[in-house]
Design an enzyme around this catalytic site. Structure first.
Site, PDB file in Angstrom:
ATOM      1  N   HIS A   1       5.699 -51.801 -65.201  1.00 26.34           N
ATOM      2  CA  HIS A   1       6.106 -52.472 -66.564  1.00 26.34           C
ATOM      3  C   HIS A   1       5.202 -51.866 -67.461  1.00 26.34           C
ATOM      4  O   HIS A   1       4.199 -52.632 -68.140  1.00 26.34           O
ATOM      5  CB  HIS A   1       6.140 -53.877 -66.440  1.00 26.34           C
ATOM      6  CG  HIS A   1       6.823 -54.832 -65.379  1.00 26.34           C
ATOM      7  ND1 HIS A   1       6.972 -55.747 -64.713  1.00 26.34           N
ATOM      8  CD2 HIS A   1       8.117 -54.105 -64.935  1.00 26.34           C
ATOM      9  CE1 HIS A   1       7.928 -55.814 -63.832  1.00 26.34           C
ATOM     10  NE2 HIS A   1       8.653 -55.009 -64.126  1.00 26.34           N
TER      11      HIS A   1
HETATM   12  C1  FAD Z   1      11.323 -49.774 -59.395  1.00 20.73           C
HETATM   13  C2  FAD Z   1      11.590 -50.404 -60.745  1.00 20.73           C
HETATM   14  C3  FAD Z   1      11.557 -51.723 -60.687  1.00 20.73           C
HETATM   15  C4  FAD Z   1      11.599 -52.498 -61.893  1.00 20.73           C
HETATM   16  N1  FAD Z   1      11.856 -53.774 -61.939  1.00 20.73           N
HETATM   17  C5  FAD Z   1      11.857 -54.602 -62.800  1.00 20.73           C
HETATM   18  C6  FAD Z   1      11.997 -55.974 -63.007  1.00 20.73           C
HETATM   19  O1  FAD Z   1      12.029 -56.726 -61.712  1.00 20.73           O
HETATM   20  N2  FAD Z   1      12.000 -56.566 -64.246  1.00 20.73           N
HETATM   21  C7  FAD Z   1      11.974 -56.029 -65.208  1.00 20.73           C
HETATM   22  O2  FAD Z   1      12.025 -56.823 -66.143  1.00 20.73           O
HETATM   23  N3  FAD Z   1      11.879 -54.711 -65.285  1.00 20.73           N
HETATM   24  C8  FAD Z   1      11.713 -53.848 -64.164  1.00 20.73           C
HETATM   25  N4  FAD Z   1      11.470 -52.593 -64.292  1.00 20.73           N
HETATM   26  C9  FAD Z   1      11.487 -52.066 -65.703  1.00 20.73           C
HETATM   27  C10 FAD Z   1      12.831 -51.588 -66.122  1.00 20.73           C
HETATM   28  O3  FAD Z   1      13.514 -50.559 -65.374  1.00 20.73           O
HETATM   29  C11 FAD Z   1      12.364 -50.990 -67.787  1.00 20.73           C
HETATM   30  O4  FAD Z   1      11.643 -52.207 -68.348  1.00 20.73           O
HETATM   31  C12 FAD Z   1      13.767 -50.604 -68.410  1.00 20.73           C
HETATM   32  O5  FAD Z   1      14.568 -49.871 -67.616  1.00 20.73           O
HETATM   33  C13 FAD Z   1      13.418 -50.014 -69.857  1.00 20.73           C
HETATM   34  O6  FAD Z   1      14.644 -49.739 -70.432  1.00 20.73           O
HETATM   35  P1  FAD Z   1      14.766 -48.601 -71.462  1.00 20.73           P
HETATM   36  O7  FAD Z   1      16.119 -48.709 -72.090  1.00 20.73           O
HETATM   37  O8  FAD Z   1      13.402 -48.645 -72.484  1.00 20.73           O
HETATM   38  O9  FAD Z   1      14.488 -47.417 -70.704  1.00 20.73           O
HETATM   39  P2  FAD Z   1      15.283 -46.644 -69.472  1.00 20.73           P
HETATM   40  O10 FAD Z   1      15.952 -47.925 -68.784  1.00 20.73           O
HETATM   41  O11 FAD Z   1      13.916 -45.915 -68.834  1.00 20.73           O
HETATM   42  O12 FAD Z   1      16.091 -45.502 -70.221  1.00 20.73           O
HETATM   43  C14 FAD Z   1      15.520 -44.442 -70.876  1.00 20.73           C
HETATM   44  C15 FAD Z   1      16.678 -43.383 -70.394  1.00 20.73           C
HETATM   45  O13 FAD Z   1      16.270 -42.138 -71.617  1.00 20.73           O
HETATM   46  C16 FAD Z   1      16.433 -41.031 -70.919  1.00 20.73           C
HETATM   47  N5  FAD Z   1      15.277 -40.189 -71.555  1.00 20.73           N
HETATM   48  C17 FAD Z   1      14.028 -40.337 -71.404  1.00 20.73           C
HETATM   49  N6  FAD Z   1      13.373 -39.130 -72.065  1.00 20.73           N
HETATM   50  C18 FAD Z   1      14.331 -38.513 -72.695  1.00 20.73           C
HETATM   51  C19 FAD Z   1      14.354 -37.313 -73.393  1.00 20.73           C
HETATM   52  N7  FAD Z   1      13.311 -36.514 -74.021  1.00 20.73           N
HETATM   53  N8  FAD Z   1      15.627 -36.716 -73.647  1.00 20.73           N
HETATM   54  C20 FAD Z   1      16.630 -37.183 -73.270  1.00 20.73           C
HETATM   55  N9  FAD Z   1      16.795 -38.507 -72.505  1.00 20.73           N
HETATM   56  C21 FAD Z   1      15.643 -38.960 -72.161  1.00 20.73           C
HETATM   57  C22 FAD Z   1      16.075 -41.354 -69.378  1.00 20.73           C
HETATM   58  O14 FAD Z   1      16.371 -40.317 -68.649  1.00 20.73           O
HETATM   59  C23 FAD Z   1      16.761 -42.600 -69.319  1.00 20.73           C
HETATM   60  O15 FAD Z   1      18.145 -42.635 -68.720  1.00 20.73           O
HETATM   61  C24 FAD Z   1      11.674 -51.912 -63.162  1.00 20.73           C
HETATM   62  C25 FAD Z   1      11.637 -50.494 -62.971  1.00 20.73           C
HETATM   63  C26 FAD Z   1      11.292 -49.648 -62.123  1.00 20.73           C
HETATM   64  C27 FAD Z   1      11.221 -48.305 -61.880  1.00 20.73           C
END
Ligand code: FAD
Length: 325
Positions: A252
């Site tokens: 997180h």
């Molecule tokens: C093992 C694990 C357990 C978790 N458990 C929880 C939980 O229980 N509860 C909770 O609230 N949260 C949890 N999380 C956190 C949660 O996954 C994140 O808060 C959430 O996914 C963030 O969403 P986001 O859309 O910001 O980023 P992401 O879901 O990471 O999406 C970002 C996307 O952008 C892409 N990307 C990145 N950089 C680039 C680039 N330069 N060019 C093109 N594409 C790019 C990536 O490939 C990805 O597909 C957990 C995470 C993990 C890894």
């Protein structure tokens, strides 16, 4: 996705955001495709949603805003990097099969009485709090090797203890807030580079006095609850002496592109719109000024909906800053 003008380009890596000469608008992004070919994608609006760390780094690599300098306190991008403060208490049983591997990630019970301002902080010397949770997240075996106090960390004795306890164990997790501190931040690494020659992200972080006091106060409360759960023995796994990326704690990560009321102390406004380039929106937990004692993703989604709505109903009709600096 059903619209004819929607294109999803997979296996592409965005290298940076491009800007106009006046530094007031994003003009698109430059990315590398799966074949290694470089492309420029022009855009009227750019939305960074590549996760908190990646968004922060892309802002830095694109020269948008000023990178935070902990010595002077100047610059906003990379500031307020926060994490989460975790400890846990194992409970071991002799005769109860807990079958922890049978579970649904979010299935459990949470005590929220020691989170945020839900309790009296008088004389405690810290702010914020933690939730105490007992849940079954499938006992992922690489992560979960519960053995009682005093068992060696490897070898025959460890194997035997793991075999005995794996199905007769549960744990209470203390999931604490992490407050921003001027010495915890993200910037660009001066040495290490990625395959495109761009500096990697550098994270400078350690638990703060507030984090430690919080954990020292709430972990014993979890231990008391654990003692009351009828097991043979408990094991308290306290917060590490200093931050280490090796033990899994949480994923997180928050801060770096924080939201605020003014460009003097934030990167984006309440609509996740960049103060520097009004057609750039930055979505994700980078907007959090500090990390609350809760998991981030629900709030990430809520902020994203809020921002998407503002883009659709306000920005597309009248593009410009949605909040005056
Ligand atoms: C093992 C694990 C357990 C978790 N458990 C929880 C939980 O229980 N509860 C909770 O609230 N949260 C949890 N999380 C956190 C949660 O996954 C994140 O808060 C959430 O996914 C963030 O969403 P986001 O859309 O910001 O980023 P992401 O879901 O990471 O999406 C970002 C996307 O952008 C892409 N990307 C990145 N950089 C680039 C680039 N330069 N060019 C093109 N594409 C790019 C990536 O490939 C990805 O597909 C957990 C995470 C993990 C890894």
């Amino acid at each position: 996705m059903q619209r004819p003008n929607f294109r999803l380009r997979t296996y592409c890596d965005v290298l940076h955001v491009n800007k106009d000469r006046d530094n007031t608008r994003a003009t698109g992004v430059t990315y590398v495709d799966a074949h290694g070919d470089l492309h420029e994608q022009p855009a009227q609006i750019v939305i960074l949603c590549g996760y908190q760390l990646s968004n922060t780094r892309l802002m830095m690599l694109s020269g948008i805003g000023e990178i935070y300098n902990p010595a002077t306190g100047e610059g906003q991008v990379g500031r307020n990097y926060t994490y989460q403060v975790m400890s846990d208490v194992d409970v071991f049983y002799d005769d109860a099969y807990t079958n922890e591997y049978i579970g649904a990630g979010a299935l459990g019970m949470v005590v929220d009485d020691y989170n945020g301002d839900n309790f009296d902080h008088s004389g405690l010397g810290f702010i914020g709090g933690a939730y105490i949770a007992c849940w079954t997240t499938n006992a992922r075996p690489i992560e979960n090797q519960p053995v009682p106090e005093g068992v060696p960390e490897w070898g025959a004795e460890w194997k035997s203890a793991l075999q005995k306890n794996f199905l007769r164990h549960t744990s209470l997790s203390v999931h604490g807030a992490s407050m921003a501190h001027r010495e915890n931040y993200l910037d660009l690494d001066p040495v290490y580079k990625d395959r495109y020659g761009r500096p990697l992200m550098r994270m400078t972080y350690d638990f703060t006095v507030n984090d430690r006091r919080l954990s020292e106060h709430i972990t014993p409360i979890a231990a008391d609850i654990a003692r009351g759960m009828g097991g043979r023995e408990i094991k308290v796994n306290s917060l590490d002496a200093s931050y280490d990326i090796w033990p899994y704690q949480t994923t997180h990560n928050t801060g770096g592109t924080i939201m605020g009321a003014s460009p003097d102390d934030s990167v984006v406004n309440r609509y996740l719109q960049s103060w520097d380039l009004h057609n750039l929106f930055v979505m994700g937990a980078g907007a959090f000024p500090q990390n609350a004692g809760y998991n981030p993703t629900g709030t990430v989604a809520a902020l994203t909906y809020f921002s998407a709505r503002a883009i659709r109903y306000q920005y597309l009709r009248d593009s410009g800053p949605l909040v005056q600096a």
